[in-house]
Design a protein around this motif. Structure first.
Motif, PDB file in Angstrom:
ATOM      1  N   LEU A  18       0.797  -1.225   0.000  1.00  0.00           N
ATOM      2  CA  LEU A  18       0.000   0.000   0.000  1.00  0.00           C
ATOM      3  C   LEU A  18       0.831   1.278   0.000  1.00  0.00           C
ATOM      4  O   LEU A  18       0.669   2.139  -0.869  1.00  0.00           O
ATOM      5  N   ALA A  19       1.717   1.442   0.987  1.00  0.00           N
ATOM      6  CA  ALA A  19       2.463   2.693   1.127  1.00  0.00           C
ATOM      7  C   ALA A  19       3.314   2.971  -0.105  1.00  0.00           C
ATOM      8  O   ALA A  19       3.349   4.105  -0.616  1.00  0.00           O
ATOM      9  N   GLY A  20       3.993   1.954  -0.616  1.00  0.00           N
ATOM     10  CA  GLY A  20       4.810   2.133  -1.806  1.00  0.00           C
ATOM     11  C   GLY A  20       3.984   2.463  -3.033  1.00  0.00           C
ATOM     12  O   GLY A  20       4.392   3.272  -3.879  1.00  0.00           O
ATOM     13  N   PHE A  21       2.820   1.840  -3.137  1.00  0.00           N
ATOM     14  CA  PHE A  21       1.906   2.126  -4.241  1.00  0.00           C
ATOM     15  C   PHE A  21       1.458   3.582  -4.198  1.00  0.00           C
ATOM     16  O   PHE A  21       1.468   4.285  -5.223  1.00  0.00           O
ATOM     17  N   LEU A  22       1.090   4.056  -3.009  1.00  0.00           N
ATOM     18  CA  LEU A  22       0.644   5.443  -2.871  1.00  0.00           C
ATOM     19  C   LEU A  22       1.762   6.421  -3.208  1.00  0.00           C
ATOM     20  O   LEU A  22       1.551   7.435  -3.886  1.00  0.00           O
ATOM     21  N   ALA A  23       2.967   6.108  -2.730  1.00  0.00           N
ATOM     22  CA  ALA A  23       4.097   7.010  -2.973  1.00  0.00           C
ATOM     23  C   ALA A  23       4.479   7.064  -4.449  1.00  0.00           C
ATOM     24  O   ALA A  23       4.758   8.134  -4.994  1.00  0.00           O
ATOM     25  N   SER A  24       4.484   5.906  -5.114  1.00  0.00           N
ATOM     26  CA  SER A  24       4.918   5.865  -6.510  1.00  0.00           C
ATOM     27  C   SER A  24       3.891   6.464  -7.464  1.00  0.00           C
ATOM     28  O   SER A  24       4.220   6.778  -8.612  1.00  0.00           O
ATOM     29  N   HIS A  25       2.654   6.621  -6.995  1.00  0.00           N
ATOM     30  CA  HIS A  25       1.608   7.203  -7.851  1.00  0.00           C
ATOM     31  C   HIS A  25       1.091   8.519  -7.288  1.00  0.00           C
ATOM     32  O   HIS A  25      -0.041   8.914  -7.557  1.00  0.00           O
ATOM     33  N   GLN A  26       1.942   9.182  -6.525  1.00  0.00           N
ATOM     34  CA  GLN A  26       1.555  10.468  -5.955  1.00  0.00           C
ATOM     35  C   GLN A  26       1.242  11.451  -7.085  1.00  0.00           C
ATOM     36  O   GLN A  26       1.994  11.573  -8.050  1.00  0.00           O
TER      37      GLN A  26
END
Length: 384
Positions: free
Chosen positions: A156-164
């Protein structure tokens, strides 16, 4: 813009938010920067009837590149195959891991909604697979986290960060209760150890609308969450994890917002009171229930979806059934209960285990559907 927090309805057909859910939303608002809570879209009548539902297995334990696709009554099963193309040599391909993520596209008339349910074990697998499967984060209408286990929120966190900047501000993020945010350790074989904690700051940075669905609530106006799942069948909870109450560095759970039965110091056996299922009502076919992990029982999850929606017919049950740790007699009891419920299709994934698949294959050969990482299940409404 700050994250907005949402509470849901306290009963199936009651529009008003209950005190417990509202208090939970206020709590989340405090943790995520004092955001003002608003109300969720409650189930205030019959759940929506949909014309089509497509479930894509974004991440699962394994894949089978040469599995043949097939068409069944009201269901097209399309496997992904190879990540190759006529105009270039092999490059990135789908990543399988012990985790689960599902992408659902639903249609009602001219209206289309897209929901991502769970996020797998790693952001690398999630982002790679979403790209190869053509899922665009900018088109998502809601996110759902079934429960607080790392194999469901690790990406989740990495997904959110990479698609900011691509994810829509205010995107609803559904969770089933405060204990979803507790730190956890894995206590079952084969290896014990730290099992992570949800990064609340990542939710704030992504400007998500964190939505407490302790009670049933609509998801993107098409689907609905089960709310917390009652244990009303023969199913027994075998907890593979423990949780610790408290907030450290902005992450964790507030002790006074966790159920009284789970209060205490140190590590507390996980009862998964916050776990939720997600369901969709396909016109003329019935419910499509995404169980995710079924710690509180796959039969209980289905019965909960039936009860909160008022829809008895179950068209399909998809997800992890958490049956790998159980003996054969228990598996046969589960198969018997599923026979009684009578879903048209059963799609076991993730933590279900091969022994269940073998028993179900013998007992329910026409209902069992094999799916892998990348498989798309296209459900169509009844022609009548």
């Amino acid at each position: 813009m700050r994250s907005r927090l949402v509470c849901d309805d306290p009963a199936r057909r009651d529009v008003l938010c209950g005190g417990g859910a509202a208090a939970f939303s206020l709590l989340l608002a405090d943790l995520l920067g004092g955001a003002r809570p608003v109300r969720a879209e409650a189930i205030a009548g019959p759940v929506p009837e949909l014309d089509a539902v497509s479930v894509r297995i974004v991440t699962d334990s394994y894949q089978f590149a040469v599995a043949p696709s097939r068409t069944l009554e009201g269901l097209a099963v399309q496997h992904f195959g190879w990540g190759i193309s006529p105009d270039h040599p092999p490059g990135p391909t789908l990543v399988s891991e012990f985790g689960l993520s599902l992408h659902v596209t639903s249609r009602r008339g001219e209206e289309t909604r897209r929901v991502l349910v769970d996020f797998g074990f790693t952001p690398q697998a999630l982002t790679t697979n979403l790209t190869l499967l053509g899922v665009k984060p900018s088109e998502l209408d809601a996110l759902v986290l079934s429960h607080g286990h790392y194999d469901h929120f690790g990406g989740l966190a990495g997904f959110l960060a990479s698609h900011q900047g691509q994810i829509r501000p205010g995107l609803p993020f559904h969770v089933g209760g405060e204990d979803c945010f507790c730190a956890r350790e894995w206590t079952a074989p084969p290896v014990k150890g730290d099992f992570g904690v949800i990064d609340r700051k990542a939710l704030q940075d992504a400007r998500l609308t964190v939505t407490a669905t302790e009670r049933p609530a609509l998801v993107a106006g098409h689907g609905f969450t089960s709310g917390q799942i009652d244990q009303r069948s023969f199913e027994k909870l075998l907890s593979p994890s423990a949780m610790r109450l408290g907030v450290t560095g902005g992450s964790g759970c507030y002790p006074d917002r966790v159920a009284q039965a789970d209060q205490g110091p140190g590590w507390i056996p996980d009862q998964f009171r916050h776990e939720i299922a997600t369901a969709f009502n396909l016109k003329g076919r019935g419910l499509i229930v995404l169980t995710s992990c079924s710690h509180r029982g796959v039969v209980n999850a289905i019965r909960q979806a039936q009860a909160v929606s008022g829809v008895e017919k179950v068209h399909a049950v998809i997800g992890g059934f958490h049956l790998a740790p159980y003996p054969p007699d228990y598996l046969r009891q589960t198969v018997a209960a599923l026979k009684e419920i009578g879903p048209d299709y059963i799609v076991p994934l993730h933590c279900t285990g091969e022994p269940f698949f073998e028993i179900a294959k013998a007992e329910l050969p026409n209902k069992l559907v094999r799916a892998y990482t990348g498989t798309r299940l296209d459900f169509s409404r009844s022609a009548s």
